[in-house]
Design a protein around this motif. Sequence first.
Motif, short mmCIF file in Angstrom:
data_model
loop_
_atom_site.label_atom_id
_atom_site.label_comp_id
_atom_site.label_asym_id
_atom_site.label_seq_id
_atom_site.Cartn_x
_atom_site.Cartn_y
_atom_site.Cartn_z
N SER A 163 16.27 -36.08 -31.95
CA SER A 163 15.80 -36.64 -30.67
C SER A 163 16.95 -36.73 -29.67
O SER A 163 18.09 -36.98 -30.04
CB SER A 163 15.31 -38.06 -30.86
N VAL A 164 16.58 -36.57 -28.42
CA VAL A 164 17.54 -36.83 -27.35
C VAL A 164 17.67 -38.35 -27.26
O VAL A 164 16.66 -39.06 -27.19
CB VAL A 164 17.02 -36.27 -26.00
N GLU A 165 18.93 -38.85 -27.29
CA GLU A 165 19.12 -40.31 -27.29
C GLU A 165 19.86 -40.82 -26.05
O GLU A 165 19.65 -41.94 -25.61
CB GLU A 165 19.91 -40.71 -28.55
N SER A 166 20.77 -40.01 -25.53
CA SER A 166 21.53 -40.40 -24.33
C SER A 166 22.18 -39.14 -23.76
O SER A 166 22.25 -38.10 -24.43
CB SER A 166 22.63 -41.40 -24.69
N ARG A 167 22.66 -39.25 -22.52
CA ARG A 167 23.34 -38.10 -21.89
C ARG A 167 24.56 -37.68 -22.72
O ARG A 167 24.74 -36.51 -23.02
CB ARG A 167 23.75 -38.46 -20.46
N GLU A 168 25.36 -38.69 -23.10
CA GLU A 168 26.59 -38.39 -23.85
C GLU A 168 26.25 -37.66 -25.15
O GLU A 168 26.85 -36.65 -25.49
CB GLU A 168 27.36 -39.68 -24.21
N GLN A 169 25.24 -38.20 -25.85
CA GLN A 169 24.89 -37.61 -27.15
C GLN A 169 24.44 -36.15 -27.01
O GLN A 169 24.96 -35.26 -27.67
CB GLN A 169 23.76 -38.44 -27.80
N ILE A 170 23.51 -35.90 -26.08
CA ILE A 170 22.94 -34.55 -26.04
C ILE A 170 23.95 -33.54 -25.48
O ILE A 170 24.04 -32.41 -25.97
CB ILE A 170 21.57 -34.53 -25.29
N VAL A 171 24.74 -33.98 -24.49
CA VAL A 171 25.71 -33.04 -23.93
C VAL A 171 26.81 -32.75 -24.95
O VAL A 171 27.22 -31.60 -25.14
CB VAL A 171 26.27 -33.54 -22.57
N GLU A 172 27.24 -33.77 -25.66
CA GLU A 172 28.29 -33.57 -26.67
C GLU A 172 27.81 -32.63 -27.79
O GLU A 172 28.50 -31.68 -28.17
CB GLU A 172 28.71 -34.93 -27.26
N VAL A 173 26.61 -32.89 -28.27
CA VAL A 173 26.08 -32.02 -29.35
C VAL A 173 25.87 -30.60 -28.81
O VAL A 173 26.19 -29.62 -29.48
CB VAL A 173 24.78 -32.60 -29.96
N ALA A 174 25.33 -30.51 -27.60
CA ALA A 174 25.05 -29.18 -27.02
C ALA A 174 26.35 -28.37 -26.93
O ALA A 174 26.38 -27.19 -27.29
CB ALA A 174 24.43 -29.34 -25.63
N GLU A 175 27.41 -29.02 -26.44
CA GLU A 175 28.67 -28.29 -26.31
C GLU A 175 29.22 -27.87 -27.67
O GLU A 175 29.69 -26.75 -27.86
CB GLU A 175 29.69 -29.12 -25.51
N ALA A 176 29.09 -28.79 -28.64
CA ALA A 176 29.61 -28.48 -29.98
C ALA A 176 28.85 -27.31 -30.61
O ALA A 176 29.46 -26.39 -31.16
CB ALA A 176 29.51 -29.72 -30.87
N VAL A 177 27.51 -27.33 -30.52
CA VAL A 177 26.76 -26.24 -31.18
C VAL A 177 26.94 -24.93 -30.43
O VAL A 177 26.99 -23.85 -31.04
CB VAL A 177 25.26 -26.58 -31.41
N LYS A 178 27.08 -25.02 -29.12
CA LYS A 178 27.32 -23.80 -28.34
C LYS A 178 28.66 -23.18 -28.76
O LYS A 178 28.77 -21.98 -29.01
CB LYS A 178 27.32 -24.16 -26.85
N ASN A 179 29.70 -24.02 -28.84
CA ASN A 179 31.03 -23.51 -29.21
C ASN A 179 31.02 -22.91 -30.61
O ASN A 179 31.78 -22.00 -30.91
CB ASN A 179 32.09 -24.61 -29.11
N ALA A 180 30.16 -23.43 -31.47
CA ALA A 180 30.09 -22.90 -32.84
C ALA A 180 29.26 -21.62 -32.91
O ALA A 180 29.24 -20.95 -33.93
CB ALA A 180 29.52 -23.96 -33.77
N GLY A 181 28.53 -21.32 -31.83
CA GLY A 181 27.79 -20.05 -31.81
C GLY A 181 26.27 -20.17 -31.88
O GLY A 181 25.58 -19.17 -32.09
N ALA A 182 25.72 -21.39 -31.67
CA ALA A 182 24.25 -21.51 -31.67
C ALA A 182 23.68 -20.76 -30.47
O ALA A 182 24.34 -20.62 -29.44
CB ALA A 182 23.86 -22.99 -31.59
N GLY A 183 22.45 -20.30 -30.61
CA GLY A 183 21.82 -19.56 -29.53
C GLY A 183 20.92 -20.43 -28.67
O GLY A 183 20.62 -20.09 -27.52
N PHE A 184 20.46 -21.54 -29.23
CA PHE A 184 19.50 -22.41 -28.54
C PHE A 184 19.82 -23.86 -28.89
O PHE A 184 20.34 -24.15 -29.97
CB PHE A 184 18.06 -22.12 -29.01
N LEU A 185 19.43 -24.77 -27.97
CA LEU A 185 19.60 -26.20 -28.20
C LEU A 185 18.23 -26.84 -28.44
O LEU A 185 17.30 -26.60 -27.69
CB LEU A 185 20.24 -26.84 -26.96
N ARG A 186 18.13 -27.62 -29.53
CA ARG A 186 16.89 -28.36 -29.77
C ARG A 186 17.11 -29.83 -29.43
O ARG A 186 18.24 -30.33 -29.45
CB ARG A 186 16.39 -28.22 -31.20
#
Length: 341
Positions: free
Chosen positions: A108-131
């Motif tokens: 679940s999306v919980e806060s701006r900090e949480q979703i942006v931090e996770v999004a950046e981390a998974v993007k840097n690791a090579g994910a193609g999409f954000l859930r």
Amino acid sequence: MIIAIKRGAAAEEIREFSAALEQREVKVHFSEGTIQTVLGLVGDTTAIDAEALQAHHLVEKVMRVQEPYKRANRLFHPEDSRIDVPLPEGGARSIGAGSLGIIAGPCSVESREQIVEVAEAVKNAGAGFLRGGAFKPRTSPYSFQGMGTGGLDLLVEAKKATGLPIVSELMAINQLEVFDEVDIIQIGARNMQNFNLLKELGRCKKPILLKRGYSCTVTELLMAAEYVMAGGSDRIILCERGIRTFDTYTRNTLDLSAVPFLKRQSHLPVIVDPSHGTGLSWMVPSMAKAAIAAGADGIILEVHNNPEKALCDGEQSITPPVFASLMKDLKKYAEIEGKKL
Ligand code: PEP
Ligand code: MN
């Protein structure tokens, strides 16, 4: 479709029955034995209701030879389907037909900090999409229900910050108006057989990620896809996410043999959710690799920057470093399978 006629049925009645069947765009072949008559129906029998036929007074038994789904069937569409999701910078990110889609992010999306931090981390690791879920189907009405439209807004912010296309669950058709910026609409296990919702989604031009209901057969999953397709859309991704069985050592039983089966029966891309499939974060990397080895076109998995504090599904969420290490392994698996990651 094969129909065995009851013994002793009058020839005239069988002829009338057969003529009525032929009104429905199928050809009826007779096979008359000394004891029993068998009718073979050839042509498109998808619209013929086998259960209704079974109730006819002349009918002993009905056997389907062809699957009850047509648009989702590989028989009529031999090549793999590919779902292309347009990217803001141009071009598209694909799932299926040789392209692996890796969808990662929190339950679940919980806060701006949480979703942006996770999004950046998974993007840097090579994910193609954000859930990220904004509308959450929770067993208890007292559990966190998701941030709703506010959660979707934050997910869109994370999309803008990272360029990752976003995936989020839609629970009711009246939510469609706020899903404009969502790239892939997830239909959760609990709604897989919400037929009114499926019919409406046929009119929607966005790709649909259709998760298998936890007590549904693979044929029922394909029939759910058929509902959307019969409504006019063919941009569907199937998802195996575990089913209920007698054993409870995992949250669900991840039915990985569904992957080669679905791929054989259907041209639609098939992905796997090892997070809901096992419910245990330590098992997620193994099952993610197994999914790709089984021929899946991608995975969807839960990643949280602080699983212990997660408002939903922390126990099955992996951390960004575990995800990054898994991605390294998945690249090798993709290479073995000859797929793009
Ligand atoms: C989810 O993806 O967070 C979810 C609720 O999944 P499922 O519908 O498979 O339970
Ligand atoms: Mn979840």
